[in-house]
Scaffold this active site. Structure first.
Site, short mmCIF file in Angstrom:
data_model
loop_
_atom_site.label_atom_id
_atom_site.label_comp_id
_atom_site.label_asym_id
_atom_site.label_seq_id
_atom_site.Cartn_x
_atom_site.Cartn_y
_atom_site.Cartn_z
N LEU A 155 72.54 10.42 113.70
CA LEU A 155 72.97 9.27 114.47
C LEU A 155 72.22 8.06 113.92
CD1 LEU A 155 73.04 10.39 118.25
CD2 LEU A 155 74.99 10.04 116.73
N ASP A 156 72.92 6.97 113.70
CA ASP A 156 72.27 5.76 113.24
C ASP A 156 71.29 5.25 114.29
OD1 ASP A 156 73.91 5.83 110.99
OD2 ASP A 156 75.49 4.70 112.02
N ARG A 157 70.33 4.43 113.85
CA ARG A 157 69.31 3.92 114.77
C ARG A 157 69.93 3.22 115.97
NH1 ARG A 157 65.45 -1.01 113.04
NH2 ARG A 157 67.46 -2.06 113.31
#
Length: 241
Positions: free
Chosen positions: A71-73
């Site tokens: 998951l992206d930040r």
């Protein structure tokens, strides 16, 4: 197969660019022995730094964990982590063969159809706003299904599902290529428009949330659902409430 369904309690992650990770007790959804499901807050990295998701879980006694997908930040929501390499391999196989990943996102620009698919081929690496699909010679098949939940004529809330593929930033790149980028997307959205919208709505961050994950592991069907972060209330009816 037996169905195990767990609903996360209300979390309050911030959509600021970076922040301290909450205590692990508020993040762990379910501990399955060799692996666990957690809810990653927005603005928190999975790996990097003392404020990462892994650091918070490690500090609470979970030891070294292996994230089995990404998951992206700035994306919040359900994330699976393994405690052993063997469990990581089993989860990765289950994700590849049986998983349904659904996201909730706010789009800047209402698609012409209430339901549909974005089927543009994509390269398998992060790209940029000018060419979100990537170099033509490197593109492979990818499809993202969308289903609008609500809109105000300019912004739209949608359920977004990875139908084919799982390319880097697939949902974000498909949305941008279709002319409806994710609200607050710094890489693929328009910087000036992002700033205007974030000032208007008082929402600082990217409105993309991994809301639902279904998969079958060793013959058992699991469903993990994460409610929208409380910060989405700034978006009014577009938060789906």
């Amino acid at each position: 197969a037996e169905m195990l369904c767990v609903l996360l309690g209300s979390l309050r992650p911030s959509h600021a660019p970076s922040r301290a990770c909450p205590p692990a007790a508020s993040l762990v959804l379910s501990d399955e022995g060799d692996w666990l499901a957690a809810s990653k807050p927005a603005g928190v990295t999975v790996h990097e730094g003392s404020d990462s998701l892994l650091a918070a879980l490690r500090a609470d006694g979970y030891g070294e964990l292996l994230p089995v997908h990404r998951l992206d930040r700035d994306t919040s929501g359900v994330l699976l982590l393994a405690k052993r390499p063997e469990a990581a391999a089993a989860l990765q196989a289950a994700l590849a063969e049986t998983a349904v990943k659904q996201y909730r996102g706010v789009l800047v620009g209402v698609p012409p159809a209430r339901r549909g698919r974005w089927a543009g081929a994509l390269s398998n690496r992060a790209e940029g706003r000018r060419n979100p699909r990537g170099v033509a010679a490197e593109r492979v098949s990818a499809e993202t299904a969308y289903d609008l939940v609500s809109d105000n004529g300019f912004l739209a809330s949608a359920d977004l599902t990875l139908a084919v593929g799982g390319r880097t930033h697939q949902i974000r790149r498909h949305a941008a290529s279709a002319g409806s980028p994710i609200f607050g997307d710094r890489r693929y959205g328009n910087p000036r428009r992002n700033a205007q919208l974030q000032e208007r709505y008082g929402f600082d961050g990217m409105a993309l949330h991994a809301s639902l994950l279904r998969l079958v592991v060793d013959g058992v069907a699991f469903e993990f659902e994460a409610p929208l972060p409380a910060s989405w209330s700034a978006l009014g009816a577009l938060d789906g409430s």
